[in-house]
Design an enzyme around this catalytic site. Structure first.
Site, PDB file in Angstrom:
ATOM      1  N   LYS A  62       0.822  -1.219   0.000  1.00 11.97           N
ATOM      2  CA  LYS A  62       0.000   0.000   0.000  1.00 11.97           C
ATOM      3  C   LYS A  62       0.852   1.264   0.000  1.00 11.97           C
ATOM      4  O   LYS A  62       2.018   1.246   0.383  1.00 11.97           O
ATOM      5  CB  LYS A  62      -1.007  -0.040   1.152  1.00 11.97           C
ATOM      6  CG  LYS A  62      -2.151  -1.023   0.815  1.00 11.97           C
ATOM      7  CD  LYS A  62      -3.286  -1.041   1.800  1.00 11.97           C
ATOM      8  CE  LYS A  62      -4.354  -2.036   1.303  1.00 11.97           C
ATOM      9  NZ  LYS A  62      -5.409  -2.284   2.266  1.00 11.97           N
ATOM     10  N   ARG A 106      -3.430 -10.356   4.543  1.00 16.71           N
ATOM     11  CA  ARG A 106      -3.837 -10.304   3.130  1.00 16.71           C
ATOM     12  C   ARG A 106      -2.683  -9.701   2.326  1.00 16.71           C
ATOM     13  O   ARG A 106      -2.399  -8.511   2.447  1.00 16.71           O
ATOM     14  CB  ARG A 106      -5.105  -9.449   3.013  1.00 16.71           C
ATOM     15  CG  ARG A 106      -5.731  -9.435   1.645  1.00 16.71           C
ATOM     16  CD  ARG A 106      -7.014  -8.601   1.636  1.00 16.71           C
ATOM     17  NE  ARG A 106      -7.638  -8.658   0.325  1.00 16.71           N
ATOM     18  CZ  ARG A 106      -7.262  -7.886  -0.692  1.00 16.71           C
ATOM     19  NH1 ARG A 106      -6.292  -7.008  -0.552  1.00 16.71           N
ATOM     20  NH2 ARG A 106      -7.872  -8.004  -1.864  1.00 16.71           N
TER      21      ARG A 106
HETATM   22  C1  9MG Z   1     -10.070  -5.746  -1.031  1.00 22.00           C
HETATM   23  N1  9MG Z   1      -9.123  -5.193  -0.088  1.00 22.00           N
HETATM   24  C2  9MG Z   1      -8.144  -4.281  -0.354  1.00 22.00           C
HETATM   25  N2  9MG Z   1      -7.473  -3.983   0.763  1.00 22.00           N
HETATM   26  C3  9MG Z   1      -8.034  -4.713   1.758  1.00 22.00           C
HETATM   27  C4  9MG Z   1      -7.798  -4.830   3.132  1.00 22.00           C
HETATM   28  O1  9MG Z   1      -6.877  -4.113   3.747  1.00 22.00           O
HETATM   29  N3  9MG Z   1      -8.570  -5.676   3.848  1.00 22.00           N
HETATM   30  C5  9MG Z   1      -9.563  -6.405   3.237  1.00 22.00           C
HETATM   31  N4  9MG Z   1     -10.288  -7.218   4.015  1.00 22.00           N
HETATM   32  N5  9MG Z   1      -9.829  -6.319   1.934  1.00 22.00           N
HETATM   33  C6  9MG Z   1      -9.085  -5.492   1.215  1.00 22.00           C
END
Ligand code: 9MG
Length: 258
Positions: free
Chosen positions: A202, A237
């Site tokens: 990010k 994630r």
């Molecule tokens: C789809 N998406 C993009 N960033 C995310 C994040 O930080 N958490 C979750 N649950 N989905 C995300």
């Protein structure tokens, strides 16, 4: 949790998985690299992005879900229709960045099917969420939001044991908000549900390290996930599964040491 964005405009992977064959290969590779689940999404949630229609989202994700049938898959969607189709194709978790605020029918689909649900915090909507976000106390406000959405989901018939929570790093937050949330993640873990954390590639990592290219932000991604583990997160994630799995393996062994 490996990220498979079947979108042309993802900030984080430059649309490399927009073709179904590429998305399928990426998903398989992530599972081979140690991901417990892959999160397949057909709508970009990057700052400034617009939504896509149900038909277009289905067109993007269905071939990928079909090819990954029998493997652990999560569907990243806020749309009931897309979730319904994905669950028919074997998805085990619905990752809803709107926390059941986007589509009034989604809670019912999740409740009926008995799958897992991730409720994420987002201030505003992707198109405008980074326009000067402000909080008095970001952690307290995110915690209150997640508690309220958890109660709503349970009230809609979704089993509490099936719900995980996510502070939504980068969704309506400045660099400092993201860092404070990571530093005080234990306060969100105290809500009593498994925590999902999504820092992968990010922009706040790039701002801190001077890395303009998303794919150069692996070290920052790994560092934040190790910190999140130590503060109580249990689902990470990420795009870069292999280095994250390796780092988390070492970090969790260290946390377990006598
Ligand atoms: C789809 N998406 C993009 N960033 C995310 C994040 O930080 N958490 C979750 N649950 N989905 C995300």
């Amino acid at each position: 949790m490996g990220v498979v964005n079947v979108t042309p405009d993802s900030f984080s992977d430059g649309g490399v998985n927009f073709r179904a064959e590429d998305a399928i290969a990426s998903g398989r590779r992530m599972l081979d690299d140690g991901a417990s689940i892959v999160d397949v999404g057909g709508e970009s949630t990057r700052p400034g992005s617009d939504g896509v229609s149900v038909d277009e989202e289905l067109r993007r994700v269905v071939p990928v879900l079909e090819a990954l049938a029998g493997r652990p898959v999560s569907i990243d969607t806020a749309k009931a229709e897309v979730a319904r189709r994905a669950l028919q194709l074997g998805a085990e978790l619905v990752n809803d960045v709107t926390a059941l605020r986007g589509d009034p029918d989604l809670a019912g689909v999740v409740a009926e099917s008995g799958v897992y649900l991730c409720l994420m915090h987002m201030r505003g909507e992707p198109r405008t969420m980074q326009d000067d976000p402000r909080y008095d106390d970001v952690v307290a406000e995110v915690a209150a939001f997640l508690e309220e959405r958890l109660a709503f989901a349970v009230d809609q018939g979704i089993a509490e044991e099936r719900i995980c929570l996510d502070p939504g790093i980068g969704f309506g937050k400045t660099v400092e908000h993201n860092l404070v949330l990571l530093k005080r993640l234990d306060e969100l873990a105290a809500l009593g549900r498994p925590l999902v954390i999504g820092t992968s590639r990010k922009s706040f990592l790039g701002k801190l390290t001077g890395r303009p290219q998303a794919r150069e932000r692996v070290s920052g991604t790994v560092a934040t996930n190790v910190m999140a583990l130590e503060r109580g997160a249990s689902v990470f994630r990420v795009h870069d599964v292999a280095p994250t799995v390796e780092a988390l393996t070492v970090a969790s062994a260290t946390l377990r040491a006598p």
